[in-house]
Write a protein that holds these residues in place. Structure first.
Motif, PDB file in Angstrom:
ATOM      1  N   LYS A 277     -80.177 -48.340 -60.479  1.00 14.57           N
ATOM      2  CA  LYS A 277     -79.820 -48.033 -61.858  1.00 14.57           C
ATOM      3  C   LYS A 277     -78.317 -47.849 -62.045  1.00 14.57           C
ATOM      4  CE  LYS A 277     -84.128 -48.001 -63.228  1.00 14.57           C
ATOM      5  NZ  LYS A 277     -84.632 -49.103 -64.061  1.00 14.57           N
ATOM      6  N   LYS A 278     -77.574 -47.783 -60.960  1.00 18.70           N
ATOM      7  CA  LYS A 278     -76.126 -47.665 -61.032  1.00 18.70           C
ATOM      8  C   LYS A 278     -75.519 -49.052 -61.254  1.00 18.70           C
ATOM      9  CE  LYS A 278     -75.758 -43.211 -59.844  1.00 18.70           C
ATOM     10  NZ  LYS A 278     -75.123 -42.187 -60.692  1.00 18.70           N
ATOM     11  N   SER A 279     -74.379 -49.116 -61.945  1.00 24.97           N
ATOM     12  CA  SER A 279     -73.708 -50.394 -62.135  1.00 24.97           C
ATOM     13  C   SER A 279     -73.181 -50.903 -60.795  1.00 24.97           C
ATOM     14  CB  SER A 279     -72.537 -50.236 -63.107  1.00 24.97           C
ATOM     15  OG  SER A 279     -71.489 -49.487 -62.499  1.00 24.97           O
ATOM     16  N   GLN A 280     -72.930 -52.207 -60.731  1.00 26.66           N
ATOM     17  CA  GLN A 280     -72.426 -52.782 -59.484  1.00 26.66           C
ATOM     18  C   GLN A 280     -71.086 -52.156 -59.106  1.00 26.66           C
ATOM     19  OE1 GLN A 280     -73.836 -54.649 -57.255  1.00 26.66           O
ATOM     20  NE2 GLN A 280     -72.003 -54.444 -55.992  1.00 26.66           N
ATOM     21  N   GLY A 281     -70.223 -51.949 -60.102  1.00 25.40           N
ATOM     22  CA  GLY A 281     -68.925 -51.342 -59.819  1.00 25.40           C
ATOM     23  C   GLY A 281     -69.058 -49.953 -59.221  1.00 25.40           C
ATOM     24  N   ALA A 282     -69.968 -49.163 -59.785  1.00 21.11           N
ATOM     25  CA  ALA A 282     -70.183 -47.801 -59.282  1.00 21.11           C
ATOM     26  C   ALA A 282     -70.748 -47.822 -57.869  1.00 21.11           C
ATOM     27  CB  ALA A 282     -71.123 -47.042 -60.218  1.00 21.11           C
ATOM     28  N   ARG A 283     -71.680 -48.740 -57.611  1.00 17.81           N
ATOM     29  CA  ARG A 283     -72.277 -48.832 -56.275  1.00 17.81           C
ATOM     30  C   ARG A 283     -71.240 -49.240 -55.234  1.00 17.81           C
ATOM     31  NH1 ARG A 283     -77.327 -52.170 -58.587  1.00 17.81           N
ATOM     32  NH2 ARG A 283     -77.350 -53.210 -56.574  1.00 17.81           N
ATOM     33  N   THR A 284     -70.410 -50.216 -55.577  1.00 18.46           N
ATOM     34  CA  THR A 284     -69.382 -50.687 -54.650  1.00 18.46           C
ATOM     35  C   THR A 284     -68.390 -49.574 -54.334  1.00 18.46           C
ATOM     36  OG1 THR A 284     -69.586 -52.948 -55.485  1.00 18.46           O
ATOM     37  CG2 THR A 284     -67.570 -52.408 -54.291  1.00 18.46           C
ATOM     38  N   GLU A 285     -67.951 -48.864 -55.383  1.00 17.32           N
ATOM     39  CA  GLU A 285     -66.981 -47.780 -55.182  1.00 17.32           C
ATOM     40  C   GLU A 285     -67.580 -46.651 -54.349  1.00 17.32           C
ATOM     41  OE1 GLU A 285     -64.193 -44.656 -57.724  1.00 17.32           O
ATOM     42  OE2 GLU A 285     -65.818 -45.739 -58.716  1.00 17.32           O
ATOM     43  N   THR A 286     -68.825 -46.267 -54.655  1.00 12.37           N
ATOM     44  CA  THR A 286     -69.472 -45.178 -53.920  1.00 12.37           C
ATOM     45  C   THR A 286     -69.643 -45.533 -52.453  1.00 12.37           C
ATOM     46  OG1 THR A 286     -70.666 -44.429 -55.895  1.00 12.37           O
ATOM     47  CG2 THR A 286     -71.561 -43.768 -53.774  1.00 12.37           C
ATOM     48  N   LEU A 287     -70.063 -46.750 -52.179  1.00 11.38           N
ATOM     49  CA  LEU A 287     -70.250 -47.182 -50.796  1.00 11.38           C
ATOM     50  C   LEU A 287     -68.920 -47.210 -50.056  1.00 11.38           C
ATOM     51  CD1 LEU A 287     -72.505 -47.969 -48.921  1.00 11.38           C
ATOM     52  CD2 LEU A 287     -72.234 -50.355 -49.624  1.00 11.38           C
ATOM     53  N   TYR A 288     -67.865 -47.655 -50.731  1.00 16.19           N
ATOM     54  CA  TYR A 288     -66.531 -47.663 -50.112  1.00 16.19           C
ATOM     55  C   TYR A 288     -66.092 -46.230 -49.769  1.00 16.19           C
ATOM     56  CZ  TYR A 288     -61.475 -47.463 -49.808  1.00 16.19           C
ATOM     57  OH  TYR A 288     -60.206 -47.174 -49.396  1.00 16.19           O
ATOM     58  N   LEU A 289     -66.271 -45.317 -50.705  1.00 17.29           N
ATOM     59  CA  LEU A 289     -65.859 -43.932 -50.469  1.00 17.29           C
ATOM     60  C   LEU A 289     -66.605 -43.325 -49.286  1.00 17.29           C
ATOM     61  CD1 LEU A 289     -65.715 -42.616 -54.164  1.00 17.29           C
ATOM     62  CD2 LEU A 289     -63.769 -43.035 -52.636  1.00 17.29           C
ATOM     63  N   PHE A 290     -67.905 -43.623 -49.201  1.00 18.91           N
ATOM     64  CA  PHE A 290     -68.701 -43.057 -48.104  1.00 18.91           C
ATOM     65  C   PHE A 290     -68.314 -43.678 -46.765  1.00 18.91           C
ATOM     66  CE2 PHE A 290     -72.756 -42.738 -45.648  1.00 18.91           C
ATOM     67  CZ  PHE A 290     -72.784 -41.355 -45.544  1.00 18.91           C
ATOM     68  N   LYS A 291     -68.186 -44.992 -46.725  1.00 18.83           N
ATOM     69  CA  LYS A 291     -67.836 -45.667 -45.467  1.00 18.83           C
ATOM     70  C   LYS A 291     -66.462 -45.239 -44.966  1.00 18.83           C
ATOM     71  CE  LYS A 291     -70.579 -49.916 -45.620  1.00 18.83           C
ATOM     72  NZ  LYS A 291     -70.536 -51.383 -45.550  1.00 18.83           N
ATOM     73  N   SER A 292     -65.540 -45.008 -45.885  1.00 20.62           N
ATOM     74  CA  SER A 292     -64.177 -44.645 -45.495  1.00 20.62           C
ATOM     75  C   SER A 292     -64.012 -43.155 -45.213  1.00 20.62           C
ATOM     76  CB  SER A 292     -63.190 -45.069 -46.592  1.00 20.62           C
ATOM     77  OG  SER A 292     -63.469 -44.397 -47.813  1.00 20.62           O
ATOM     78  N   GLY A 293     -65.096 -42.391 -45.340  1.00 24.73           N
ATOM     79  CA  GLY A 293     -65.036 -40.964 -45.039  1.00 24.73           C
ATOM     80  C   GLY A 293     -64.496 -40.105 -46.163  1.00 24.73           C
ATOM     81  N   LYS A 294     -64.335 -40.695 -47.354  1.00 25.20           N
ATOM     82  CA  LYS A 294     -63.808 -39.939 -48.489  1.00 25.20           C
ATOM     83  C   LYS A 294     -64.908 -39.280 -49.313  1.00 25.20           C
ATOM     84  CE  LYS A 294     -59.801 -42.996 -48.801  1.00 25.20           C
ATOM     85  NZ  LYS A 294     -59.095 -44.009 -49.600  1.00 25.20           N
TER      86      LYS A 294
END
Length: 377
Positions: A277-294
């Protein structure tokens, strides 16, 4: 066996060294030389086996000597079932293409976002990563042409068939030149995939990497009996008690994932959810933040969890059990990867005890079950 024995160029070997890749995985060891020689390849291996790099590296090397094509004519097409995988594959191509003597332009296209920027991105593209539906939309608009494709990759072909893309994939394949290299990758070889293999591949090298029986041994599993109404407080207790700096939490529905995040944030935990249900932009940003430890805490549903690939993720928590034992193994397999250890914790309500017994039986491994009642006292 080091990467230097596989026939890769000095440029790629330097990039591998800079990225701290030293020894190829079994599928990379067998597939890379074959793809460099232009052979068709069928690779069957589980998630985390290095399948993506096994075709990205030789494709990038082959592109260094490829003939320059007309604008919007693509050298390499990679078909994938989900937008998350499209971005993941794109990231791998970008990682290994930085520093190459001949630049390679990579683009990923998928539904759920505006098509116009994707049309623009296709100018001069060498490698196109696409979900089938969006690719057909772009073909209808004459934004891209497939008549010059030299290499076709079907990544996670089993999932593509399971998600009902067969008709679209067949249509795309009919538009490709007959003479081309084909690479088919999958976690399993079922009847439908066997049929595609027979039609699509010509005298392929078949690489089957069997899942190791002890593949879960790197994961320390523990389960706690917790009533549904106490799962929230107990989850927060676990995060604090184990001083978790990075943890992936699985929920069985979008509603539950959002509820977990809302409760965590109200208690000053840094958490975000990722689901359909999240937009693609939100999903991409969230995954980036988690993978990068932020981002400290990511709450995911099973479908979105398939795009999460982190080598040293320390903790996975099952807030609820999945319906399928296979999904349970896939969930906890997000940790304990690439030789590192990991912790998989399950919160099991009394109503879920029987189902958890079924999961353990299917997994062939007994999990320590602890009554959470006295832990917080």
């Amino acid at each position: 066996m080091p990467f230097s024995t596989l026939g890769l160029s000095p440029d790629l070997l330097k990039i591998l060294s800079n990225q701290h890749f030293t020894v190829p995985t079994p599928i990379q060891e067998k597939a890379i030389p074959a793809i460099l020689e232009g052979k068709d390849v069928l690779g069957i291996a589980k998630t985390g086996s290095g399948k993506t790099a096994s075709y990205v590296l030789p494709i990038l090397m082959n592109l260094q000597k490829a003939v320059k094509l007309q604008n919007r004519h693509v050298n390499v097409l990679v078909l994938v079932p989900t937008r998350e995988l499209a971005e993941q594959v794109k990231a791998v191509f970008q990682t290994f293409s930085r520093g190459l003597s001949t630049p390679v332009k990579i683009s990923a296209v998928y539904g759920g976002v505006s098509i116009n920027p994707q049309m623009t991105s296709l100018q001069g593209v060498n490698v196109l990563i696409a979900t089938p539906g969006r690719l057909l939309d772009l073909l209808d608009s004459n934004a891209v042409h497939l008549s010059s494709i030299e290499t076709l990759v079907l990544d996670e072909a089993d999932k593509m068939l399971n998600l009902g893309f067969k008709e679209e994939v067949d249509k795309i394949i009919s538009l490709l030149p007959v003479k081309r290299q084909n690479i088919l990758l999958s976690a399993t070889l079922n009847a439908d995939l066997q049929l595609i293999h027979q039609v699509l591949l010509h005298d392929p090298l078949v690489v089957v990497v069997e899942a190791q029986e002890d593949s879960l041994e790197q994961i320390n599993q523990v389960a706690y009996i917790v009533s549904d109404e106490k799962k929230g407080p107990f989850l927060r207790y676990l995060i604090n008690h184990h001083e978790m700096k990075q943890v992936l939490i699985f929920a069985s529905s979008v509603h539950t994932a959002d509820a977990i995040v809302n409760k965590l944030r109200k208690n000053n935990f840094d958490a975000k959810a990722i689901h359909s249900k999240k937009s693609q932009g939100a999903r991409t940003e969230t995954l980036y933040l988690f993978k990068s430890g932020k981002l400290r805490i990511l709450v995911a549903t099973d479908l979105m969890g398939r795009g999460i690939d982190i080598n040293e993720l320390p903790f996975v928590i099952n807030y609820e059990l999945p319906r399928s034992p296979k999904d349970y193994i896939h969930r906890i397999g997000r940790t304990g990867r690439s030789g590192s250890s990991g912790e998989a914790i399950s919160l099991v309500s009394p109503d879920e005890l029987h189902h958890f017994g079924v999961i353990q039986k299917k997994m062939g491994k007994e999990v320590k079950l602890i009554d959470s009642g006295n832990l917080q006292k």
